[in-house]
Scaffold this active site. Structure first.
Site, short mmCIF file in Angstrom:
data_model
loop_
_atom_site.label_atom_id
_atom_site.label_comp_id
_atom_site.label_asym_id
_atom_site.label_seq_id
_atom_site.Cartn_x
_atom_site.Cartn_y
_atom_site.Cartn_z
N GLU A 12 41.97 49.93 37.05
CA GLU A 12 40.98 49.59 37.83
C GLU A 12 41.39 49.62 39.34
O GLU A 12 40.33 49.77 40.15
CB GLU A 12 40.37 48.44 37.16
CG GLU A 12 40.96 47.08 37.63
CD GLU A 12 42.45 46.85 36.73
OE1 GLU A 12 42.99 45.83 36.91
OE2 GLU A 12 42.49 47.76 35.77
N HIS A 59 47.39 48.66 36.22
CA HIS A 59 46.07 48.23 36.26
C HIS A 59 45.31 49.42 36.82
O HIS A 59 45.33 49.57 38.17
CB HIS A 59 45.58 46.96 37.12
CG HIS A 59 46.18 45.72 36.58
ND1 HIS A 59 45.09 44.86 35.91
CD2 HIS A 59 47.36 45.03 36.56
CE1 HIS A 59 45.67 43.77 35.60
NE2 HIS A 59 47.00 43.75 35.66
N CYS A 84 47.68 45.90 30.30
CA CYS A 84 48.51 44.83 30.62
C CYS A 84 48.86 43.96 29.47
O CYS A 84 49.47 44.20 28.59
CB CYS A 84 47.90 43.93 31.80
SG CYS A 84 49.35 43.13 32.82
#
Length: 359
Positions: A329, A327, A242
């Site tokens: 994760e 993202h 990001c």
């Protein structure tokens, strides 16, 4: 209590405050399209000082638990929903949405036409907005404080986690806890350092790899850190996520620009050119890397957003660098991008200790 949302384009919306609202506040208004994940959104440092509109009509139905925080506190300035469920139904729930926001003095405005608000943002872009108990506000009240937000959310001291074989230094521009967890779960020792840690300080920690984290705001507000970011990329296998992705591009000579209303949601399709496949991703950002600016940087776009074809990730022709705008994760959101962490660990194993050069 009766409340109002005022947009800087003159639009006004009436609703009800589900929390105390003692003062008028101003922030940039943005929207999130995911059906779930509001707890992770509220505690994501990338939302620092923004007013967030949740597009799903019922928010709060599973409450707030003690497991899914992305940081120690919420970072949003205000929350707007169509309906806020005050009776949470989940075995892990500890608070209702309203109780949690009340604890942190964050206003929650409900019974608002969120569809109309989002249409306004999509048509005219993200803009300053005011939450107030006053039906009328002055034009000069729409004032966004232009300050660097990363120093507000970055850790102030070094902190270490895990005891794995590979040592990763995470440069904290506003990290999410699940990002840290993703590395520890893969057998890494992780040292989290402040955003302005110098290259020599990082070198002294003897890392095998570097993670440039997510964070809030315009990447061009962080020009002071770009020389250190460039040196890190030149010396260590690096993963940028990001804001970290944007800073890597800027450090190597690329450029960034602001989107009209950004990408915020848990269902953004991304094309991986290397693997020739599409994955669904979780996203939260206003700025993107301009592909045409990558000429002569050694960087090549690997991932693309299938909604607007914007760049979603980079590789480099010489340095073991990989970056993603989304993202991996996946908190909140789909986990299809978690292989990015696995690729990063393989990058670390293959390139740790090597010296790189690029003319």
């Amino acid at each position: 209590m009766e409340g109002y949302l005022h947009l800087s384009n003159g639009k006004k919306y009436k609703g009800e405050f589900a929390t105390k609202a003692s003062e008028t506040l101003c922030g940039e208004i943005v929207f999130f399209t995911g059906m779930t994940g509001y707890q992770e959104v509220l505690t994501d440092p990338s939302y620092k000082d923004q007013i967030i509109v949740f597009t799903y009509p019922l928010i709060g139905n599973y409450g707030i638990n003690k497991e899914d925080f992305e940081s120690k506190k919420p970072h949003v300035k205000g929350v707007i929903v169509y309906e806020a469920n005050m009776q949470a139904h989940h075995y892990q729930s500890q608070y209702s949405l309203a109780e949690y926001l009340e604890k942190w003095n964050i206003p929650l405005l409900s019974h608002v036409d969120t569809r109309s608000i989002v249409k306004n943002i999509r048509q005219e872009g993200s803009m300053p907005a005011i939450l107030s108990t006053d039906e009328n506000v002055a034009k000069e009240d729409f004032l966004l404080v232009k300050d660097a937000k990363v120093p507000k959310v970055s850790e102030k001291i070094h902190q270490s986690y895990g005891d794995g074989k590979y040592h990763i230094v995470l440069i904290d521009f506003g990290k999410k806890e699940s990002m840290l967890d993703g590395l520890v779960e893969r057998g890494c020792k992780v040292t989290v350092v402040p955003y302005n840690t110098t290259f020599d300080e990082v070198k002294g920690l003897k890392p095998h790899g570097i993670l440039l984290s997510n964070g809030p705001g315009d990447p061009k507000e962080l020009t002071d850190v770009l020389p250190a970011v460039k040196l890190l990329i030149q010396h260590y296998p690096t993963l940028g996520i990001c804001l970290g992705h944007q800073l890597a591009a800027l450090a190597l000579g690329g450029d960034t620009t602001k989107l009209s209303f950004g990408h915020r949601g848990a269902n953004h399709p991304v094309f991986d050119k290397r693997n020739n496949k599409v994955i669904m991703s979780s996203q939260n950002h206003s700025y993107v890397v301009e592909e045409e600016s990558l000429a002569n940087t050694g960087c090549e776009a690997r991932f693309f957003n299938l909604h607007d074809n914007s760049v979603e990730g980079l590789t480099h022709s010489v340095y073991p660098l990989q970056t993603v705008q989304f993202h991996p994760e996946a908190n909140p959101g789909p986990s299809e991008g978690q292989y990015i962490f696995d690729e990063f660990i393989e990058n670390v194993k293959a390139n740790s200790g090597r010296v790189f050069a690029y003319a």
